[in-house]
Design a protein around this motif. Structure first.
Motif, PDB file in Angstrom:
ATOM      1  N   ASP A 141       0.786  -1.351  -0.105  1.00 10.09           N
ATOM      2  CA  ASP A 141      -0.042  -0.016   0.082  1.00 10.09           C
ATOM      3  C   ASP A 141       0.859   1.279  -0.110  1.00 10.09           C
ATOM      4  OD1 ASP A 141       1.159  -0.165   2.438  1.00 10.09           O
ATOM      5  OD2 ASP A 141      -0.816   0.444   3.564  1.00 10.09           O
ATOM      6  N   ALA A 142       2.150   1.003  -0.146  1.00  7.25           N
ATOM      7  CA  ALA A 142       3.084   2.085  -0.298  1.00  7.25           C
ATOM      8  C   ALA A 142       2.520   3.313  -1.324  1.00  7.25           C
ATOM      9  CB  ALA A 142       4.265   2.041  -0.528  1.00  7.25           C
ATOM     10  N   LEU A 186       6.084   8.975  -1.812  1.00  4.75           N
ATOM     11  CA  LEU A 186       7.434   8.686  -1.497  1.00  4.75           C
ATOM     12  C   LEU A 186       8.581   9.402  -2.336  1.00  4.75           C
ATOM     13  CD1 LEU A 186       8.793   6.580   0.217  1.00  4.75           C
ATOM     14  CD2 LEU A 186       8.597   4.944  -1.790  1.00  4.75           C
ATOM     15  N   MET A 243       8.951  12.702  -0.874  1.00  7.62           N
ATOM     16  CA  MET A 243       9.664  12.481   0.371  1.00  7.62           C
ATOM     17  C   MET A 243      11.055  12.596   0.052  1.00  7.62           C
ATOM     18  SD  MET A 243       6.724  10.582   2.398  1.00  7.62           S
ATOM     19  CE  MET A 243       7.508  10.605   3.942  1.00  7.62           C
ATOM     20  N   ALA A 273      13.727  15.632   0.786  1.00  4.21           N
ATOM     21  CA  ALA A 273      14.904  15.362   1.621  1.00  4.21           C
ATOM     22  C   ALA A 273      16.138  15.802   1.080  1.00  4.21           C
ATOM     23  CB  ALA A 273      14.723  14.175   2.236  1.00  4.21           C
ATOM     24  N   TYR A 332      23.974  10.589   4.701  1.00  3.88           N
ATOM     25  CA  TYR A 332      22.712  11.081   4.655  1.00  3.88           C
ATOM     26  C   TYR A 332      21.722  10.312   3.573  1.00  3.88           C
ATOM     27  CZ  TYR A 332      19.194  14.558   4.251  1.00  3.88           C
ATOM     28  OH  TYR A 332      17.897  15.328   4.324  1.00  3.88           O
ATOM     29  N   ARG A 386      20.876   7.113   5.360  1.00  2.91           N
ATOM     30  CA  ARG A 386      19.564   7.029   6.347  1.00  2.91           C
ATOM     31  C   ARG A 386      18.444   7.590   5.761  1.00  2.91           C
ATOM     32  NH1 ARG A 386      21.497  12.000   9.316  1.00  2.91           N
ATOM     33  NH2 ARG A 386      19.371  11.813  10.102  1.00  2.91           N
ATOM     34  N   LEU A 387      18.435   8.157   4.619  1.00  2.00           N
ATOM     35  CA  LEU A 387      17.076   8.556   3.736  1.00  2.00           C
ATOM     36  C   LEU A 387      16.391   7.310   3.366  1.00  2.00           C
ATOM     37  CD1 LEU A 387      15.069  10.478   2.302  1.00  2.00           C
ATOM     38  CD2 LEU A 387      16.845  10.925   0.511  1.00  2.00           C
ATOM     39  N   GLN A 412      15.150   5.161   6.109  1.00  2.84           N
ATOM     40  CA  GLN A 412      13.974   5.611   6.749  1.00  2.84           C
ATOM     41  C   GLN A 412      12.610   5.573   5.534  1.00  2.84           C
ATOM     42  OE1 GLN A 412      13.084   6.366   9.907  1.00  2.84           O
ATOM     43  NE2 GLN A 412      11.084   6.734   9.239  1.00  2.84           N
ATOM     44  N   ALA A 413      13.178   5.525   4.445  1.00  2.00           N
ATOM     45  CA  ALA A 413      12.014   5.705   3.525  1.00  2.00           C
ATOM     46  C   ALA A 413      11.556   4.219   2.984  1.00  2.00           C
ATOM     47  CB  ALA A 413      12.276   6.226   2.304  1.00  2.00           C
ATOM     48  N   PRO A 438      16.309  -5.469  14.555  1.00  2.00           N
ATOM     49  CA  PRO A 438      16.270  -3.930  14.809  1.00  2.00           C
ATOM     50  C   PRO A 438      17.757  -3.616  15.518  1.00  2.00           C
ATOM     51  CG  PRO A 438      14.194  -4.921  15.771  1.00  2.00           C
ATOM     52  CD  PRO A 438      15.260  -6.058  15.146  1.00  2.00           C
ATOM     53  N   ARG A 496      19.967  -2.206  12.675  1.00  2.00           N
ATOM     54  CA  ARG A 496      19.288  -1.157  11.660  1.00  2.00           C
ATOM     55  C   ARG A 496      19.987   0.205  12.182  1.00  2.00           C
ATOM     56  NH1 ARG A 496      13.319  -1.792  11.151  1.00  2.00           N
ATOM     57  NH2 ARG A 496      13.411  -3.627  12.540  1.00  2.00           N
ATOM     58  N   ASP A 534      13.178   2.359  16.090  1.00  2.00           N
ATOM     59  CA  ASP A 534      14.485   2.655  15.433  1.00  2.00           C
ATOM     60  C   ASP A 534      14.179   3.889  14.210  1.00  2.00           C
ATOM     61  OD1 ASP A 534      12.789   1.182  13.575  1.00  2.00           O
ATOM     62  OD2 ASP A 534      14.563   0.051  12.658  1.00  2.00           O
ATOM     63  N   ASP A 544      14.255   7.185  12.362  1.00  2.00           N
ATOM     64  CA  ASP A 544      15.482   8.257  12.412  1.00  2.00           C
ATOM     65  C   ASP A 544      14.697   9.298  12.118  1.00  2.00           C
ATOM     66  OD1 ASP A 544      17.152   9.964  11.384  1.00  2.00           O
ATOM     67  OD2 ASP A 544      18.360   8.513  10.210  1.00  2.00           O
ATOM     68  N   MET A 565      15.836  12.584  10.235  1.00  2.00           N
ATOM     69  CA  MET A 565      15.677  12.249   8.897  1.00  2.00           C
ATOM     70  C   MET A 565      14.182  12.417   8.509  1.00  2.00           C
ATOM     71  SD  MET A 565      16.667  11.924   5.702  1.00  2.00           S
ATOM     72  CE  MET A 565      18.356  11.425   6.027  1.00  2.00           C
ATOM     73  N   ASP A 587      13.325  15.982   7.917  1.00  2.00           N
ATOM     74  CA  ASP A 587      13.731  16.494   6.463  1.00  2.00           C
ATOM     75  C   ASP A 587      12.575  15.942   5.675  1.00  2.00           C
ATOM     76  OD1 ASP A 587      15.963  17.506   7.659  1.00  2.00           O
ATOM     77  OD2 ASP A 587      17.380  16.447   6.276  1.00  2.00           O
ATOM     78  N   MET A 588      12.214  14.555   5.790  1.00  2.00           N
ATOM     79  CA  MET A 588      11.267  14.013   4.641  1.00  2.00           C
ATOM     80  C   MET A 588      10.063  14.796   4.541  1.00  2.00           C
ATOM     81  SD  MET A 588      12.364  10.265   5.091  1.00  2.00           S
ATOM     82  CE  MET A 588      11.391   9.424   3.907  1.00  2.00           C
ATOM     83  N   LEU A 589       9.556  15.263   5.756  1.00  2.00           N
ATOM     84  CA  LEU A 589       8.202  15.687   5.892  1.00  2.00           C
ATOM     85  C   LEU A 589       8.371  17.343   5.532  1.00  2.00           C
ATOM     86  CD1 LEU A 589       7.177  14.603   9.565  1.00  2.00           C
ATOM     87  CD2 LEU A 589       6.046  14.147   7.534  1.00  2.00           C
ATOM     88  N   GLY A 593      10.642  18.456   3.604  1.00  2.00           N
ATOM     89  CA  GLY A 593      11.206  18.365   1.979  1.00  2.00           C
ATOM     90  C   GLY A 593       9.863  18.085   1.173  1.00  2.00           C
ATOM     91  N   ALA A 594       8.952  17.331   1.569  1.00  2.10           N
ATOM     92  CA  ALA A 594       7.704  17.179   0.827  1.00  2.10           C
ATOM     93  C   ALA A 594       6.936  18.323   0.979  1.00  2.10           C
ATOM     94  CB  ALA A 594       6.747  15.798   1.199  1.00  2.10           C
ATOM     95  N   LEU A 637       0.874  12.493   3.132  1.00  2.00           N
ATOM     96  CA  LEU A 637       2.136  12.516   3.652  1.00  2.00           C
ATOM     97  C   LEU A 637       2.288  12.078   4.875  1.00  2.00           C
ATOM     98  CD1 LEU A 637       4.988  13.699   3.620  1.00  2.00           C
ATOM     99  CD2 LEU A 637       4.065  15.818   4.185  1.00  2.00           C
ATOM    100  N   GLN A 692       2.047   8.093   4.690  1.00  2.00           N
ATOM    101  CA  GLN A 692       3.288   7.499   4.152  1.00  2.00           C
ATOM    102  C   GLN A 692       4.539   7.601   5.069  1.00  2.00           C
ATOM    103  OE1 GLN A 692       3.725   5.398   1.596  1.00  2.00           O
ATOM    104  NE2 GLN A 692       5.934   5.139   1.886  1.00  2.00           N
TER     105      GLN A 692
END
Lengths: 214, 214
Positions: A159-160, A165, A168, A172, A192, A195-196, A199-200, A211, A214, B159, B161, B164, B167-169, B171-172, B196, B199
């Protein structure tokens, strides 16, 4: 203005690829230094060592020239569908491209161009619209196709929201380009990006990784 | 330039809050219309109907005035820690603030200011640095504190991040402000924000919601 390389225009006259490259590079340089307001066709032609008519033969407006120049500066950055790794192995694609993406993120001219482009809306809406239509939207379609295949292969949740995405991820990266420390290095940029992507959720199903790792 | 409201400066003279408000509003308007290069203290003072010295009494530089003016224009947008709902109920906070956030996202001056600010790096690095230091970083610290409490309460993965995620929020949202359709409406902005937050995993643990309902 130098006109040494200029020849009379005429039907059937082949375009000079070297001149095109010089014009695009000059347009990028002038845009970085002067901004959109200062990036006139005259100044760009002078920097490239060609006559204005040579520029106009190829680009009908300043907007399309600058949009192409920005895109040419991005061309060195490979897209996810430009490797031989299939989209089903999205983590593999990311591993493969991370070094080049990290190098790109610290290139000063990419940071400057991104700021110029995203700051262009209020004063130069036609430029931003041209760039969006000719470059951003086609690139998004390609990214969507890659992500769809990765989702179908189970790398992403069924369901992504793939369109979100992409916003986002792009968002970032733009935050990093426009707001990060003044002196980033490729290792920091790579950290960076890792990490992006983590997290995505692009590094594969979370269940595969304990865990603690990660 | 009108100097009707100007009085001789002197020690102990109380500041005029109405003048401060007029100056900040004028600074924002001039910045939106003219960009940073055109937003001189002189022009801002004239628009506000005060003398330049009144501006300088309160702001030592154009950079700090413009950074404060941008922030004043943002003040109408509530932050997640400004509701009475505890951070542990992050989905509740989001539900509560979505209408105001959606309205903010379609305000033309917010779109213009964001473009001006993020485009300022190449030509006005001190402005961007002042805004980052005085406004963006404190706001990020507050957002981090809220997200930490939400994570500790199990709304976010242990876990996650959080830096990050911010940044994603952000950034979007910036992608939406700078690149979305020219005529967004609050309903479309709300739909964007809901997608947003979903996701990003901020609407509560995925396990609580059957996939078909997401």
């Amino acid at each position: 203005m130098s006109t040494k390389r200029e020849q009379p225009p005429g039907p059937g006259r082949p375009r000079d690829p070297d001149a095109d490259t010089a014009i695009l590079r000059s347009a990028m340089e002038v845009l970085v230094e002067q901004g959109f307001a200062g990036a006139s066709i005259e100044r760009i032609a002078k920097r490239a060592g060609v006559a204005k008519v040579t520029v106009y033969r190829r680009w009908s407006s300043k907007e399309t020239l600058l949009a192409d120049a920005i895109e040419a500066a991005r061309d060195a950055i490979p897209a996810a569908d430009e490797t031989e790794t299939p989209a089903e192995d999205l983590p593999g694609i990311i591993d493969q491209l991370l070094p080049q993406w990290s190098e790109a993120l610290v290139r000063p001219e990419l940071r400057m161009l991104t700021a110029r482009l995203l700051g262009a809306g209020p004063d130069h809406p036609r430029l931003l619209a041209a760039y969006r239509e000719h470059h951003l939207e086609p690139r998004r379609e390609r990214a969507l196709a890659t992500l769809r295949r990765a989702r179908d292969a189970g790398v992403l949740a069924p369901d992504a929201d793939l369109d979100m995405l992409i916003d986002m991820l792009n968002g970032a990266v733009v935050q990093y380009l426009l707001l990060a420390d003044d002196t980033p290095d490729p290792a920091a940029a790579r950290d960076y990006l890792e990490r992006l992507f983590r997290q995505a959720g692009l590094r594969g199903p979370a269940a595969d990784t304990p865990p603690s790792a990660r």
